[in-house]
Design an enzyme around this catalytic site. Structure first.
Site, PDB file in Angstrom:
ATOM      1  N   ASP A  87     -10.895   8.051   7.337  1.00 23.61           N
ATOM      2  CA  ASP A  87     -10.261   6.629   6.066  1.00 23.61           C
ATOM      3  C   ASP A  87     -11.404   5.643   6.582  1.00 23.61           C
ATOM      4  O   ASP A  87     -10.519   4.255   6.224  1.00 23.61           O
ATOM      5  CB  ASP A  87      -8.708   6.826   6.033  1.00 23.61           C
ATOM      6  CG  ASP A  87      -8.458   6.165   4.462  1.00 23.61           C
ATOM      7  OD1 ASP A  87      -9.139   6.546   3.706  1.00 23.61           O
ATOM      8  OD2 ASP A  87      -7.759   5.185   4.251  1.00 23.61           O
ATOM      9  N   VAL A 124       3.003  -5.450   4.131  1.00 26.35           N
ATOM     10  CA  VAL A 124       2.776  -5.473   4.685  1.00 26.35           C
ATOM     11  C   VAL A 124       2.852  -7.242   4.922  1.00 26.35           C
ATOM     12  O   VAL A 124       2.834  -7.553   4.115  1.00 26.35           O
ATOM     13  CB  VAL A 124       1.123  -5.439   5.177  1.00 26.35           C
ATOM     14  CG1 VAL A 124       1.061  -5.537   6.474  1.00 26.35           C
ATOM     15  CG2 VAL A 124       1.004  -4.150   4.984  1.00 26.35           C
ATOM     16  N   GLY A 143       0.427  -1.371   0.003  1.00 28.28           N
ATOM     17  CA  GLY A 143      -0.047  -0.068   0.184  1.00 28.28           C
ATOM     18  C   GLY A 143       1.125   1.410  -0.242  1.00 28.28           C
ATOM     19  O   GLY A 143       1.744   1.643  -0.106  1.00 28.28           O
ATOM     20  N   GLY A 144       0.469   2.040   0.270  1.00 28.31           N
ATOM     21  CA  GLY A 144       0.953   3.905   0.112  1.00 28.31           C
ATOM     22  C   GLY A 144       1.886   3.685   1.350  1.00 28.31           C
ATOM     23  O   GLY A 144       3.034   4.578   1.007  1.00 28.31           O
ATOM     24  N   PHE A 145       1.276   3.299   2.425  1.00 28.94           N
ATOM     25  CA  PHE A 145       2.851   2.684   3.802  1.00 28.94           C
ATOM     26  C   PHE A 145       4.099   2.518   3.159  1.00 28.94           C
ATOM     27  O   PHE A 145       5.127   2.201   3.298  1.00 28.94           O
ATOM     28  CB  PHE A 145       1.743   2.192   5.019  1.00 28.94           C
ATOM     29  CG  PHE A 145       3.261   2.496   5.969  1.00 28.94           C
ATOM     30  CD1 PHE A 145       2.655   3.363   7.142  1.00 28.94           C
ATOM     31  CD2 PHE A 145       4.145   1.644   6.058  1.00 28.94           C
ATOM     32  CE1 PHE A 145       3.001   3.464   8.192  1.00 28.94           C
ATOM     33  CE2 PHE A 145       4.314   1.127   7.344  1.00 28.94           C
ATOM     34  CZ  PHE A 145       4.239   1.967   8.080  1.00 28.94           C
ATOM     35  N   GLY A 146       3.452   1.086   2.743  1.00 30.65           N
ATOM     36  CA  GLY A 146       4.339   0.123   2.885  1.00 30.65           C
ATOM     37  C   GLY A 146       4.310  -1.555   2.574  1.00 30.65           C
ATOM     38  O   GLY A 146       2.921  -1.201   2.767  1.00 30.65           O
TER      39      GLY A 146
END
Length: 661
Positions: A466, A355, A350-353
């Site tokens: 969100d 998982v 995802g946008g965070f990185g």
């Protein structure tokens, strides 16, 4: 097939290495954990602390615990003035590695409030550190009372106590020379090949003379408590001494300040033996870290008698200053649990990185969020997650177990959700067949209660910003847990709404006032909940609904059905063959329409929503038309983090930047 030749040629080395590991396991497993030793609060009567003293104490605990992550093992400070001042310090043993010290101090700052509730002063001892605070300035003053002693196994040699005392006095001389550390450690030969190990340590707020005075007082007490013991320690607020038959301290060249009592033969240690010792220390450090993590986890409590405010410096300047309520897990533990972040362990991106799924050595399954090295956006999410979710405790919120900031890695460790995320069940035809109405209603109620907790009952008043199907996780019993607080914001209970120039979130779930004007409030989450509720009822994504046979947005389609008295046509066809409470379905559709009204002031609060969901007799107001622009505006959305996910037990925030029209 493996070749047998390398095994034969290296068998001697392998056997030696295995022996070293076994020795290290035996020694380190009992020695290196922040074991609680004692405190000075037994039988003390709780006192009435003023609010200002509590506030100063909370600040002190937070500051010292945070400081331990980056200091050299010692610091002291004070907060407040006059009668409400509080003074405190921590001091880790001189052989204590950085993260051991951090573990020990953060444990102490948490447990001192549990073991010594409502006290003006307290001292708590651990194997690795001492922590104390008081309403009186004790810095630089020698304090030898109260004192504690602990001993084990009876000594087999009657003369051992005297020899230990003599060796301790020689170490005191070395400690006086080491003005930076005010401590020393070393070993001596008791005779017959029996090694003994000892350590002396003073609190570093003392000067050399004060340290000597304190340590000599501790040595004088050996005869009162420990002379006949094979292993023991004597502790006071200002110093401590320890003695045992195994190396309980870390032996490094920088810390080796003890006098040399070994024989001439021992001085001639070969290079081979030096190598074995080095490997032993390395393996011991690995085992120590495991011991520290599991001890920390076993003794962690969910709540604090006094609430603490986290000290959060900018991560780029002080990466270790995160949140004093959140345990730090060593990087190598996470690497091993995820097979060094292998592709097979990857759950999603995802946008965070990415998982990853991991399994800890005790068998517990975890989900690990790994911040992308190139994601500046993810850095803000990481900071938000640590600030918010570590402070929140509710059965309908995912639990953050710890974090790690090591070697340019920034990791968040969560409990693993066996049933993945809601979108994996709701928007998959096969999985949706198994999602009956009773389960869907259970999920709806759980989500509502989780949001209510965020808005009204948590320590921090939080707007999630969100909320969506991919950010609702399901445990083994299909209980919903809200996740992903990367966009969350706190709010003052008195404020109605707040504005932002950066509108970030997920298409379709954002309230019109937020998407169009950057205004968000608790009613923004209510809107998102309404969208999610309608998705759960119909089993379709809001993002793809417009392109389906209905030719209009989910919200407008539901509104038209409600006006025509045909609301049950919205119900997922998968539910028609099951025993569905149609009255309950109609009630939920009505609540969903109330939540997605265009005017935020018309939407109910989450406390009202929870009451409406639980009531069978309550009369609901008529909903107004949903925002007409929502369907058109969010037409282009096709994003779903679960599309790129094998089994996203912890989902990533879908980040979008919207320019208001």
């Amino acid at each position: 097939m493996r070749s047998s030749k390398p095994i034969v040629t290296s068998s001697g080395f392998l056997i030696s290495f295995c022996v070293v590991i076994l020795i290290s396991l035996t020694r380190a497993s009992t020695a290196q954990a922040p074991n609680y030793v004692g405190d000075d609060c037994h039988n003390k009567t709780p006192q009435a602390l003023t609010d200002s003293y509590k506030a100063n104490l909370n600040q002190l605990l937070s500051w010292l615990s945070t400081d331990a992550a980056t200091s050299k093992g010692y610091n002291h400070t004070s907060f407040g003035t006059s009668t409400n001042a509080v003074y405190g310090l921590y001091d880790c043993r001189g052989d204590d590695a950085g993260y051991f010290c951090q573990f020990c101090v953060s444990t102490a700052t948490r447990e001192v409030l549990q073991r010594c509730p409502n006290q003006l002063s307290a001292v708590i001892w651990y194997d690795f550190c001492i922590f104390r605070y008081s309403n009186k300035n004790f810095f630089g003053k020698v304090t030898t009372s109260p004192w504690w002693s602990a001993g084990r196994a009876q000594a087999s040699d009657p003369a051992e106590g005297k020899k230990a005392e003599s060796f301790m006095r020689s170490l005191i001389g070395k400690a006086m020379e080491n003005t930076t550390e005010l401590g020393a450690r070393g070993e001596f030969d008791l005779g017959g090949g029996r090694e003994r190990y000892a350590l002396v340590q003073c609190s570093r707020d003392l000067n050399s003379e004060g340290c000597k005075q304190c340590l000599e007082t501790m040595v004088d007490r050996i005869s009162q408590c420990c002379e006949q013991k094979q292993g023991w320690q004597v502790l006071a607020p200002s110093c401590m001494i320890k003695y045992d038959n195994y190396m309980f301290y870390q032996s490094t060249s920088s810390l080796n300040n003890a006098p040399n009592h070994t024989t001439t033969a021992k001085k001639g240690i070969t290079k081979s033996k030096a190598l074995i010792i080095s490997i032993s220390v390395l393996v011991a450090v690995v085992i120590i870290s495991f011991s520290v993590y599991f001890w920390r986890k076993k003794n962690r409590k969910d709540e604090m008698p006094l609430e603490r405010t986290p000290v959060f410096d900018d991560i780029s300047q002080k990466e270790s200053s995160l949140n004093t309520d959140l345990p730090t897990i060593p990087l190598f533990v996470i690497q091993q649990s995820t097979h060094n972040f292998s592709e097979k362990a990857k759950l999603g991106q995802g946008g965070f990185g990415p998982v990853y799924k991991g399994t800890m050595p005790d068998g517990e399954e975890i989900a690990v969020k790994r911040l992308s090295q190139t994601s500046g956006q993810g850095l803000e999410e990481f900071k938000n997650e640590v600030i918010f979710i570590a402070k929140l405790q509710h059965r309908n919120l995912v639990r953050l177990l710890g974090c790690c900031i090591e070697e340019n890695e920034k990791l968040l460790v969560y409990e693993y959700m066996q049933n993945s995320s809601l979108d994996c069940h709701l928007f998959n035809e096969e999985s949706r067949r198994k999602l009956n109405w009773k389960q869907r209603l259970h999920i709806i109620n759980g989500i509502a209660k989780g949001i209510l907790y965020l808005h009204e009952d948590s320590r921090l008043k939080v707007i999630h910003r969100d909320l969506k199907a991919s950010n609702v996780l399901l445990d083994s019993e299909m209980n919903p847990k809200i996740s992903d607080f990367g966009l969350a914001r706190t709010f003052d209970g008195a404020q109605n709404q707040e504005a932002t120039r950066r509108v970030m979130g997920t298409y379709g779930y954002m309230a019109p006032e937020y998407a169009m004007g950057g205004l968000f409030s608790v009613k923004s989450d209510v809107f998102s909940f309404g969208v999610l509720l309608l998705e759960i009822i119909c089993g379709k994504r809001i993002s793809g609904f417009y392109l389906s046979d209905h030719g209009q947005s989910l919200l407008i389609y539901t509104w038209n059905l409600w006006r025509e008295g045909k609301c049950l046509e919205l119900m997922d066809p998968m539910l028609e063959d099951s025993n569905v409470d149609k009255g309950g379905v109609l009630k939920c559709i009505h609540i969903g329409l109330l939540c997605v009204q265009e005017d935020a002031s018309d939407r109910p609060t989450m406390s009202t929503v929870v009451v409406m969901l639980a009531s069978d007799t309550m009369t609901f107001p008529k909903p107004n038309r949903p925002a007409f622009s929502v369907g058109k505006m969010f037409l282009g959305d096709s994003s779903s983090t679960s599309k790129n996910s094998k089994d996203p037990s912890v989902n990533e925030v879908t980040m979008s930047l919207i320019t208001p029209r």
